[in-house]
Motif scaffolding. Structure first.
Motif, PDB file in Angstrom:
ATOM      1  N   THR A  38      47.949  33.996  42.334  1.00 40.70           N
ATOM      2  CA  THR A  38      46.932  35.045  41.784  1.00 40.70           C
ATOM      3  C   THR A  38      45.777  34.732  41.411  1.00 40.70           C
ATOM      4  O   THR A  38      45.491  33.590  40.825  1.00 40.70           O
ATOM      5  N   ASN A  39      45.066  35.721  40.947  1.00 41.22           N
ATOM      6  CA  ASN A  39      43.722  35.409  39.991  1.00 41.22           C
ATOM      7  C   ASN A  39      43.637  36.526  38.927  1.00 41.22           C
ATOM      8  O   ASN A  39      43.377  37.607  39.517  1.00 41.22           O
ATOM      9  N   ALA A  40      44.389  36.509  37.722  1.00 40.53           N
ATOM     10  CA  ALA A  40      44.698  37.247  36.835  1.00 40.53           C
ATOM     11  C   ALA A  40      43.029  37.958  36.207  1.00 40.53           C
ATOM     12  O   ALA A  40      43.183  37.786  34.828  1.00 40.53           O
ATOM     13  N   GLU A  41      42.337  38.354  37.178  1.00 38.99           N
ATOM     14  CA  GLU A  41      41.178  38.655  36.419  1.00 38.99           C
ATOM     15  C   GLU A  41      40.826  40.027  36.853  1.00 38.99           C
ATOM     16  O   GLU A  41      39.530  40.222  37.658  1.00 38.99           O
ATOM     17  N   PHE A  42      41.710  40.802  37.431  1.00 35.76           N
ATOM     18  CA  PHE A  42      41.642  41.846  38.320  1.00 35.76           C
ATOM     19  C   PHE A  42      42.312  43.136  37.968  1.00 35.76           C
ATOM     20  O   PHE A  42      43.410  43.499  38.740  1.00 35.76           O
ATOM     21  N   PRO A  43      42.156  43.720  36.617  1.00 32.76           N
ATOM     22  CA  PRO A  43      42.858  44.809  36.345  1.00 32.76           C
ATOM     23  C   PRO A  43      42.678  45.996  37.151  1.00 32.76           C
ATOM     24  O   PRO A  43      41.528  46.238  37.749  1.00 32.76           O
ATOM     25  N   PHE A  45      45.356  45.392  38.824  1.00 28.20           N
ATOM     26  CA  PHE A  45      46.497  44.653  39.659  1.00 28.20           C
ATOM     27  C   PHE A  45      47.041  43.330  39.021  1.00 28.20           C
ATOM     28  O   PHE A  45      48.216  42.838  39.294  1.00 28.20           O
ATOM     29  N   GLU A  46      46.086  42.479  38.141  1.00 32.08           N
ATOM     30  CA  GLU A  46      46.617  41.548  37.701  1.00 32.08           C
ATOM     31  C   GLU A  46      45.608  41.107  36.318  1.00 32.08           C
ATOM     32  O   GLU A  46      44.478  40.824  36.570  1.00 32.08           O
ATOM     33  N   PHE A  47      46.243  40.772  35.333  1.00 39.45           N
ATOM     34  CA  PHE A  47      45.660  40.436  34.327  1.00 39.45           C
ATOM     35  C   PHE A  47      46.539  39.611  33.049  1.00 39.45           C
ATOM     36  O   PHE A  47      47.678  39.876  33.264  1.00 39.45           O
ATOM     37  N   ILE A  99      49.248  37.093  45.819  1.00 36.25           N
ATOM     38  CA  ILE A  99      49.322  38.587  45.712  1.00 36.25           C
ATOM     39  C   ILE A  99      48.073  38.775  44.617  1.00 36.25           C
ATOM     40  O   ILE A  99      48.081  38.353  43.742  1.00 36.25           O
ATOM     41  N   ALA A 100      46.956  39.364  45.118  1.00 32.92           N
ATOM     42  CA  ALA A 100      45.825  39.126  44.361  1.00 32.92           C
ATOM     43  C   ALA A 100      44.933  40.482  44.696  1.00 32.92           C
ATOM     44  O   ALA A 100      43.565  40.175  44.576  1.00 32.92           O
ATOM     45  N   GLY A 101      45.469  41.592  44.835  1.00 28.64           N
ATOM     46  CA  GLY A 101      44.546  42.659  45.615  1.00 28.64           C
ATOM     47  C   GLY A 101      43.917  42.070  46.609  1.00 28.64           C
ATOM     48  O   GLY A 101      42.528  42.606  46.855  1.00 28.64           O
ATOM     49  N   MET A 102      44.413  41.575  47.596  1.00 24.69           N
ATOM     50  CA  MET A 102      43.788  40.754  48.470  1.00 24.69           C
ATOM     51  C   MET A 102      43.554  41.523  49.674  1.00 24.69           C
ATOM     52  O   MET A 102      44.557  42.023  50.175  1.00 24.69           O
ATOM     53  N   THR A 103      42.152  41.743  50.267  1.00 26.09           N
ATOM     54  CA  THR A 103      42.006  42.752  51.364  1.00 26.09           C
ATOM     55  C   THR A 103      42.190  42.154  52.544  1.00 26.09           C
ATOM     56  O   THR A 103      41.863  40.718  52.812  1.00 26.09           O
ATOM     57  N   ILE A 104      43.049  42.755  53.593  1.00 25.44           N
ATOM     58  CA  ILE A 104      43.053  42.089  54.933  1.00 25.44           C
ATOM     59  C   ILE A 104      41.824  42.200  55.536  1.00 25.44           C
ATOM     60  O   ILE A 104      41.120  43.042  55.595  1.00 25.44           O
ATOM     61  N   GLU A 107      38.533  37.181  58.989  1.00 24.09           N
ATOM     62  CA  GLU A 107      38.456  35.867  58.581  1.00 24.09           C
ATOM     63  C   GLU A 107      39.630  35.219  57.926  1.00 24.09           C
ATOM     64  O   GLU A 107      39.848  34.224  58.323  1.00 24.09           O
ATOM     65  N   ARG A 108      40.237  36.031  57.276  1.00 24.77           N
ATOM     66  CA  ARG A 108      41.300  35.661  56.339  1.00 24.77           C
ATOM     67  C   ARG A 108      42.640  35.473  57.281  1.00 24.77           C
ATOM     68  O   ARG A 108      43.451  34.635  57.175  1.00 24.77           O
ATOM     69  N   LEU A 109      42.611  36.350  58.238  1.00 20.93           N
ATOM     70  CA  LEU A 109      43.719  36.414  59.371  1.00 20.93           C
ATOM     71  C   LEU A 109      43.670  35.252  60.247  1.00 20.93           C
ATOM     72  O   LEU A 109      44.905  34.648  60.729  1.00 20.93           O
ATOM     73  N   GLY A 149      33.542  35.422  46.198  1.00 20.41           N
ATOM     74  CA  GLY A 149      34.610  35.664  47.125  1.00 20.41           C
ATOM     75  C   GLY A 149      35.198  36.742  47.305  1.00 20.41           C
ATOM     76  O   GLY A 149      36.137  36.986  48.321  1.00 20.41           O
ATOM     77  N   TYR A 150      34.972  37.855  46.728  1.00 18.77           N
ATOM     78  CA  TYR A 150      35.360  39.138  46.846  1.00 18.77           C
ATOM     79  C   TYR A 150      34.686  39.890  48.054  1.00 18.77           C
ATOM     80  O   TYR A 150      33.612  39.483  48.444  1.00 18.77           O
ATOM     81  N   THR A 151      35.508  40.829  48.536  1.00 19.62           N
ATOM     82  CA  THR A 151      34.817  41.466  49.676  1.00 19.62           C
ATOM     83  C   THR A 151      33.617  42.132  49.265  1.00 19.62           C
ATOM     84  O   THR A 151      32.920  42.195  50.059  1.00 19.62           O
ATOM     85  N   GLY A 152      33.361  42.620  48.039  1.00 20.72           N
ATOM     86  CA  GLY A 152      32.073  42.928  47.376  1.00 20.72           C
ATOM     87  C   GLY A 152      31.334  41.998  47.859  1.00 20.72           C
ATOM     88  O   GLY A 152      29.819  42.609  48.553  1.00 20.72           O
ATOM     89  N   ILE A 186      32.275  46.355  43.229  1.00 19.63           N
ATOM     90  CA  ILE A 186      33.633  45.912  43.056  1.00 19.63           C
ATOM     91  C   ILE A 186      34.647  46.753  43.529  1.00 19.63           C
ATOM     92  O   ILE A 186      34.185  47.814  43.915  1.00 19.63           O
ATOM     93  N   ASP A 187      35.695  46.337  43.761  1.00 23.67           N
ATOM     94  CA  ASP A 187      36.816  47.155  44.221  1.00 23.67           C
ATOM     95  C   ASP A 187      36.938  48.489  43.311  1.00 23.67           C
ATOM     96  O   ASP A 187      37.090  48.475  42.048  1.00 23.67           O
ATOM     97  N   SER A 188      37.339  49.735  43.938  1.00 22.32           N
ATOM     98  CA  SER A 188      37.317  50.821  43.108  1.00 22.32           C
ATOM     99  C   SER A 188      38.259  51.155  42.077  1.00 22.32           C
ATOM    100  O   SER A 188      37.820  51.359  40.958  1.00 22.32           O
TER     101      SER A 188
HETATM  102  N1  ARG Z   1      40.074  43.093  47.299  1.00 19.41           N
HETATM  103  C1  ARG Z   1      39.094  42.102  46.988  1.00 19.41           C
HETATM  104  C2  ARG Z   1      39.131  40.897  47.930  1.00 19.41           C
HETATM  105  O1  ARG Z   1      40.145  40.842  48.663  1.00 19.41           O
HETATM  106  C3  ARG Z   1      38.840  41.584  45.651  1.00 19.41           C
HETATM  107  C4  ARG Z   1      40.171  40.937  45.107  1.00 19.41           C
HETATM  108  C5  ARG Z   1      39.872  40.179  43.792  1.00 19.41           C
HETATM  109  N2  ARG Z   1      41.296  39.982  43.353  1.00 19.41           N
HETATM  110  C6  ARG Z   1      41.512  39.124  42.125  1.00 19.41           C
HETATM  111  N3  ARG Z   1      42.812  38.934  41.861  1.00 19.41           N
HETATM  112  N4  ARG Z   1      40.564  38.630  41.494  1.00 19.41           N
HETATM  113  O2  ARG Z   1      38.285  39.872  48.143  1.00 19.41           O
END
Ligand code: ARG
Length: 252
Positions: A38-43, A45-47, A99-104, A107-109, A149-152, A186-188
């Protein structure tokens, strides 16, 4: 006769050693760990927290990871990596799943397989109260900050606007609070979290400009055995309201 006894005892000793090895191997298989990156910088979801659900990691994703592992007879372990190295870590087997709030995303697929989606999100803009930004177009001549690297980042890039990319959401927010930029994309759910923690900020939505996104767990391409296990647990957790409960608990 003496020789026969000697040979027999050697054979017996070997058998004992082999049995011991087999037993150890079995024990290891029973308490297998499932390593999530994960990347625990995303409250929320992970912190990092002093008393998280998995070691010092907490949040919606961490609670999900723990349950996915446990329901499949494994123990969850977390590797905290940079967000944009998670896909590679899945590919080279450093981690079993991300598992990192990762958007489908298409490109990632191409690089990993995704589980069924477990959370819906969208990109939003965080601005200072009193900002003139009311829609995405208003960002055109503003100082925009995104997270690398985020979808934003890809959203803003696709809109053709200039921006600066930071490594962490918290750094981007600091930049905004200090008046060094005008807007953070950034994500909602994460945006809500930051706004709640930082008086003077607000969220601006633009559903015409930002498409809906879905979060899922990534595994190595072709690892259907693990993917099936993850999907079975996610399906159950979605159906019985567990994920919703985690959402309320951490984002509430
Ligand atoms: N949902 C966005 C993406 O997939 C941001 C996810 C960032 N997650 C994180 N754990 N830092 O690009």
């Amino acid at each position: 006769m003496k020789k026969a006894v000697k040979i027999l005892s050697i054979v017996l000793a070997l058998a004992a050693v082999i049995t011991l090895f087999a037993a150890c191997g079995k024990k290891e298989a029973e308490t297998k760990t499932l390593t999530f990156g994960t990347n625990a910088e995303f409250p929320p979801f992970e912190f990092v927290a002093s008393n998280g659900v998995i070691d010092n990691y907490d949040g919606i994703d961490m609670a999900i990871a723990k349950q996915v592992a446990e329901e499949n007879g494994m123990q969850a372990k977390i590797e905290n990596l940079e967000f944009d190295s998670l896909i590679v870590a899945v590919q080279n087997g450093q981690i079993d799943a991300a598992i990192a709030g990762m958007t489908i995303k298409p490109e990632r697929l191409e690089s990993v397989d995704f589980s069924i989606p477990y959370y819906k999100a969208t990109q939003v803009m965080i601005v200072k109260e009193g900002s003139t930004i009311t829609k995405a177009e208003d960002m055109a001549d503003k100082k925009i900050v995104v997270i690398q690297g985020y979808t934003g980042e890809s959203c803003v890039k696709d809109m053709g606007y200039k921006y600066e990319a930071f490594k962490k959401g918290s750094e981007a927010i600091l930049e905004l609070v200090n008046g060094k930029c005008d807007v953070v994309v950034i994500d909602s759910a994460t945006a809500k979290n930051y706004v709640a923690d930082n008086p003077g900020l607000k969220i601006v939505e633009d559903n015409n400009a930002f498409e809906g996104e879905e979060y899922a767990i990534a595994v190595k391409k072709g690892n259907t055995e693990l993917l099936n296990k993850i999907n079975a647990t996610l399906e159950k957790m979605l159906a019985d309201g567990t994920i919703e409960k985690f959402g309320a608990q951490y984002a509430g």
